[in-house]
Write an enzyme that holds these catalytic residues in place. Structure first.
Site, short mmCIF file in Angstrom:
data_model
loop_
_atom_site.label_atom_id
_atom_site.label_comp_id
_atom_site.label_asym_id
_atom_site.label_seq_id
_atom_site.Cartn_x
_atom_site.Cartn_y
_atom_site.Cartn_z
N LEU A 120 0.81 -1.15 -0.11
CA LEU A 120 0.12 -0.08 -0.07
C LEU A 120 0.90 1.21 0.11
O LEU A 120 1.81 1.38 0.88
CB LEU A 120 -0.95 0.06 1.37
N ILE A 121 0.49 2.07 -0.81
CA ILE A 121 1.31 3.44 -0.96
C ILE A 121 0.47 4.50 -0.87
O ILE A 121 -0.52 4.62 -1.63
CB ILE A 121 2.21 3.63 -2.30
N SER A 122 0.67 5.50 0.20
CA SER A 122 -0.19 6.63 0.27
C SER A 122 0.26 7.65 -0.85
O SER A 122 1.45 7.78 -0.98
CB SER A 122 -0.38 7.21 1.67
N GLY A 123 -0.66 8.54 -1.28
CA GLY A 123 -0.25 9.37 -2.00
C GLY A 123 0.28 9.21 -3.31
O GLY A 123 1.52 9.53 -4.01
N GLY A 143 5.26 9.11 -5.53
CA GLY A 143 4.23 7.75 -5.51
C GLY A 143 3.97 7.30 -6.27
O GLY A 143 3.85 6.11 -6.49
N SER A 177 13.02 13.25 4.15
CA SER A 177 13.64 14.00 3.27
C SER A 177 14.96 14.59 3.94
O SER A 177 15.10 14.53 5.12
CB SER A 177 12.79 15.52 3.21
N TYR A 205 7.57 22.33 7.11
CA TYR A 205 7.81 21.30 6.26
C TYR A 205 9.17 20.62 6.70
O TYR A 205 9.52 19.29 7.15
CB TYR A 205 8.15 21.60 4.76
#
Length: 226
Positions: free
Chosen positions: A5-8, A14, A128, A151
């Site tokens: 499952l990958i969000s975004g 993504g 990141s 961020y």
């Protein structure tokens, strides 16, 4: 068959992660807030799933559709609207943290029962270098020019929660990836890396076996020392 499952997953990093993991033999469920943007993931052979990581009900419904889960890629993220100090307030911080940090916790906690049934549970948190203090404070680095507080702070939190999850779940492989300065909509395509290069670390970590590292932070060149 590995179920992921990958969000975004409907665009940028993504979407490319979904493409590469499908090519590697994974069955990919592609989470996205709006199923109207599902055409590209469907063309890859992924299964689109409505998933908003800021909405617990959406998460519950999405996870209920999965027959199993071996790999969770927490990719969904927002940049936010605050880019300095003069425009910074608590609401700006909360908006970014709600997706980038609390969203990871919501989705991971809900996914744990499924992941615990897997013979090889893996979690990849897309962080990141902007969340890495050494990079932020090194003149000349890609990260040094970034002024945004929400961020950068949220991605620092992602790295820390990755370490803590890994300590609490030693039977899992849980790591964070740094895409690097990649050309995406996020940075108006100013990044110097290709989208393939930007997904190298995430794709590698999503395919770890039992003997792989855990609690670590990787970019496409390898492990980043804390």
């Amino acid at each position: 068959m590995t179920t992921t499952l990958i969000s975004g997953a409907n665009r940028s990093l993504g979407l490319e992660t979904a493409r590469r993991l499908i090519d590697a033999g994974h069955t990919v469920y592609a989470g996205m807030r709006d199923l109207a943007s599902a055409s590209e993931v469907q063309s890859l052979g992924a299964h689109p799933v409505q998933l908003d990581v800021t909405d617990q009900h959406s998460i519950d419904v999405a996870l209920a559709q999965l027959p199993a889960l071996d790999v969770l890629v927490n990719n969904a993220g927002v940049l936010g609207g605050s880019f300095g100090v003069d425009d910074l307030n608590a609401a700006a911080m909360q908006e970014v943290f709600d997706t980038n940090v609390f969203g990871i916790v919501r989705l991971t906690q809900t996914a744990l029962p499924l992941l615990r049934r897997s013979p090889n549970p893996v979690i990849v948190n897309v962080a990141s270098g902007v969340g890495f203090a050494r990079a932020l404070s090194t003149p000349g680095s890609d990260e040094h020019f970034v002024q945004a507080v929400p961020y950068a702070s949220s991605k620092a939190a992602v790295i820390a929660l990755t370490v803590q999850y890994a300590k609490n779940l030693p039977e899992f492989r849980i790591n964070a990836s740094d895409p690097g300065y990649t050309s995406t909509d996020f940075n108006r395509h100013t990044g110097h890396q290709t989208i393939v290069e930007g997904t190298d670390a995430t794709v590698m970590l999503a395919q770890l076996g039992h003997d792989g590292p855990t609690g670590k932070f990787f970019d496409r060149a390898g492990s980043i020392e804390y």
